[in-house]
Design a protein around this motif. Structure first.
Motif, short mmCIF file in Angstrom:
data_model
loop_
_atom_site.label_atom_id
_atom_site.label_comp_id
_atom_site.label_asym_id
_atom_site.label_seq_id
_atom_site.Cartn_x
_atom_site.Cartn_y
_atom_site.Cartn_z
N GLY A 225 0.83 -1.58 -0.06
CA GLY A 225 0.17 0.07 -0.22
C GLY A 225 1.00 1.31 0.33
O GLY A 225 0.11 2.00 -0.65
N ASP A 226 1.81 1.17 0.72
CA ASP A 226 2.67 2.40 0.76
C ASP A 226 3.82 2.48 -0.19
O ASP A 226 4.89 3.05 0.44
N LEU A 247 -3.83 -6.18 -2.37
CA LEU A 247 -2.88 -5.54 -1.21
C LEU A 247 -2.19 -6.49 -0.50
O LEU A 247 -2.36 -7.76 -0.12
N ASP A 250 0.29 -3.46 4.30
CA ASP A 250 0.12 -1.49 3.82
C ASP A 250 1.99 -1.35 4.32
O ASP A 250 1.78 -0.57 2.90
N ARG A 251 2.20 -1.91 4.85
CA ARG A 251 4.03 -1.74 4.16
C ARG A 251 4.63 -3.61 4.32
O ARG A 251 3.57 -4.50 5.08
N LEU A 268 -4.78 -1.31 8.04
CA LEU A 268 -5.12 -1.58 6.62
C LEU A 268 -6.05 0.02 6.44
O LEU A 268 -5.84 0.52 5.09
N ALA A 271 -4.15 2.43 4.34
CA ALA A 271 -4.03 1.90 2.46
C ALA A 271 -5.32 2.21 2.20
O ALA A 271 -6.10 1.71 0.88
N ARG A 273 -6.79 4.45 0.47
CA ARG A 273 -6.96 4.91 -1.23
C ARG A 273 -6.83 4.04 -1.83
O ARG A 273 -7.15 4.03 -3.15
N THR A 274 -5.48 3.22 -1.75
CA THR A 274 -5.20 2.24 -2.64
C THR A 274 -6.23 1.14 -3.02
O THR A 274 -6.61 1.32 -4.02
N THR A 275 -7.23 0.65 -1.65
CA THR A 275 -7.64 -0.87 -2.42
C THR A 275 -9.66 0.34 -2.36
O THR A 275 -9.67 -0.23 -3.82
N VAL A 280 -9.78 -3.08 -5.01
CA VAL A 280 -9.47 -4.40 -3.87
C VAL A 280 -10.20 -4.58 -3.13
O VAL A 280 -10.62 -4.62 -2.67
#
Ligand SMILES: [Zn+2]
Length: 426
Positions: A225-226, A247, A250-251, A268, A271, A273-275, A280
């Motif tokens: 995620g990051d 995903l 996140d790290r 979580l 993260a 914005r990614t999901t 996701v």
């Protein structure tokens, strides 16, 4: 009378097996036993005379009749399955045995020491990471003493029990069971997942995806995620081409599994914005490290997780581990799609060259196809690993692209198919 083997019946969507019964002995310490099958119960993939190592938590029950299978334990042999007057009696509980293998209850996972000090993954060069990993897992010798469980690279324990159940129903005169699990009559499923651990791996995405696009293959990309400084258009393009974004934590610090549920939730959330941007719906924990706490959080947020190998050696949590199946199943209520081809880093760590890696993958893929399960090739998109197995990966993907009996899919489509109401697995 209670229905024996409800889990097995659900898996096959079979009618109640009233001509089957289970007669396990009392509970005792779990141990590995060797299961030998008569030709009547033996699956076609199992050579005649070859025993299957199995984890058992009860004494073997007593039943008389025609012996269809036996257990060898402590130098003694017990009947494992018998047939008597048209009834089939299991002298152990196949449902419970399958559950303990699926949940890996046969070992206590160790928490890797490095997870107490987060590993700054992206700062450690790939070749050093591989050596560090090798030091952390301390690979076991090729032939340690004793009966090993699960077997590797193929563990037939759960699938053998399922096969036995179907044959037992047939012997007991029950109607034949449906065996198709996949769309359009395909006999097995094939999915590729890419773990993108670092920015170096991210930079290879377009190139690897172009190869798959040319073959009409769509795969699943597990992204951290990051990952700082990534170009989001790379993932936008993957989505537009039909690939799936999932995903990979996140790290990639290997610690999320060991946090409290509140801390996992917060990580979580970070993260989110990614999901949201890439829709996701799947999750894979970094380095496949998971705990029941993590699972329970995942259950609420993701359609599926894919972080348990069917069988694995040299794992961070045990010398041997695995859920023993090449089909999806539920753990802590969360759908798991197991990784079923040996991970390339483990094979490279054992000194295998590309030809040997391809041989391992092809042999395992052939077995999973015969069983009708999910061939999942999980591969790192990291340059230090991809450079050592790229030809093997390409050959395996071409094999799958040319096989008309295979359903080629992403993991999320596979999860949707498996959990659709008609399957009763939701
Ligand atoms: Zn990873």
């Amino acid at each position: 009378m209670t229905d024996p083997c409800p889990e097995l019946a659900r898996f096959w969507r079979s009618p109640p097996g009233e001509r089957l019964s289970v007669q396990a002995g009392e509970r005792r310490a779990g141990r590995v036993v060797s299961l030998s099958l008569s030709d009547e119960l033996r699956p076609p993939w199992l050579p005649s005379g070859q025993a299957i190592p199995l984890w058992l938590e009860h004494r073997v029950g007593e039943a008389s009749g025609r012996t269809l299978a036996t257990f060898a334990e402590d130098g003694r042999t017990h009947a494992a399955v018998v047939e008597s007057s048209g009834r089939v009696v299991f002298c152990f509980d196949p449902d419970e045995t399958i559950a303990s293998i699926l949940n890996e209850a046969y070992f206590t996972p160790r928490r890797p020491i490095h997870t107490y000090v987060p590993l700054p993954y992206q700062l450690v060069p790939g070749s050093l990471r591989l050596r560090l990993f090798q030091w952390l897992v301390k690979p076991t010798p090729d032939s340690p003493p004793g009966v090993l469980f699960p077997s590797w690279p193929i563990d037939g324990s759960v699938e053998t029990l399922r096969f036995m159940y179907r044959r037992a129903l047939a012997i007991a005169g029950a109607p034949a069971l449906e065996s198709a699990h996949w769309p359009n009559g395909k006999r097995s499923a094939f999915a590729i997942s890419h773990d993108v651990d670092t920015a170096q791996g991210f930079r290879l995405i377009r190139e690897v995806a172009a190869f798959e696009n040319d073959l009409g293959i769509r795969s699943t990309w597990f992204i951290v995620g990051d990952l700082f400084g990534i170009d989001p258009s790379v993932l936008d393009d993957l989505r537009a081409q039909g690939h799936e974004i999932a995903l990979h934590g996140d790290r990639h610090d290997n610690t999320i599994a060991y946090r409290t549920s509140g801390e996992i939730e917060r990580r979580l959330d970070a993260a989110a914005r990614t999901t949201a941007r890439w829709d996701v719906r799947g999750f894979r924990s970094p380095s496949l490290l998971e705990t029941p706490t993590l699972r329970r959080v995942l259950r609420e947020r993701f359609v599926y997780a894919s972080e348990v190998p069917d069988t694995e050696i040299d794992s961070l949590i045990a010398p041997r581990r695995g859920c023993g199946t090449c089909f999806p199943f539920r753990r802590e209520g969360s759908l798991e799609i197991p990784l079923t081809l040996p991970l390339e880093d483990k094979l490279i760590m054992r000194g295998m060259n590309e030809a040997a890696i391809l041989e391992h993958w092809r042999a395992k893929a052939a077995w999973v196809r015969e069983v009708g399960g999910v061939v999942q090739l999980s591969i790192h998109n990291e340059p230090h690993l991809l450079s050592k197995c790229r030809g093997a990966y390409a050959a395996l993907v071409r094999d799958a692209a040319a096989d008309a009996t295979v359903w080629r899919t992403t993991l999320v489509d596979l999860a949707d198919w498996w959990t659709r109401p008609a399957h009763g697995n939701s």
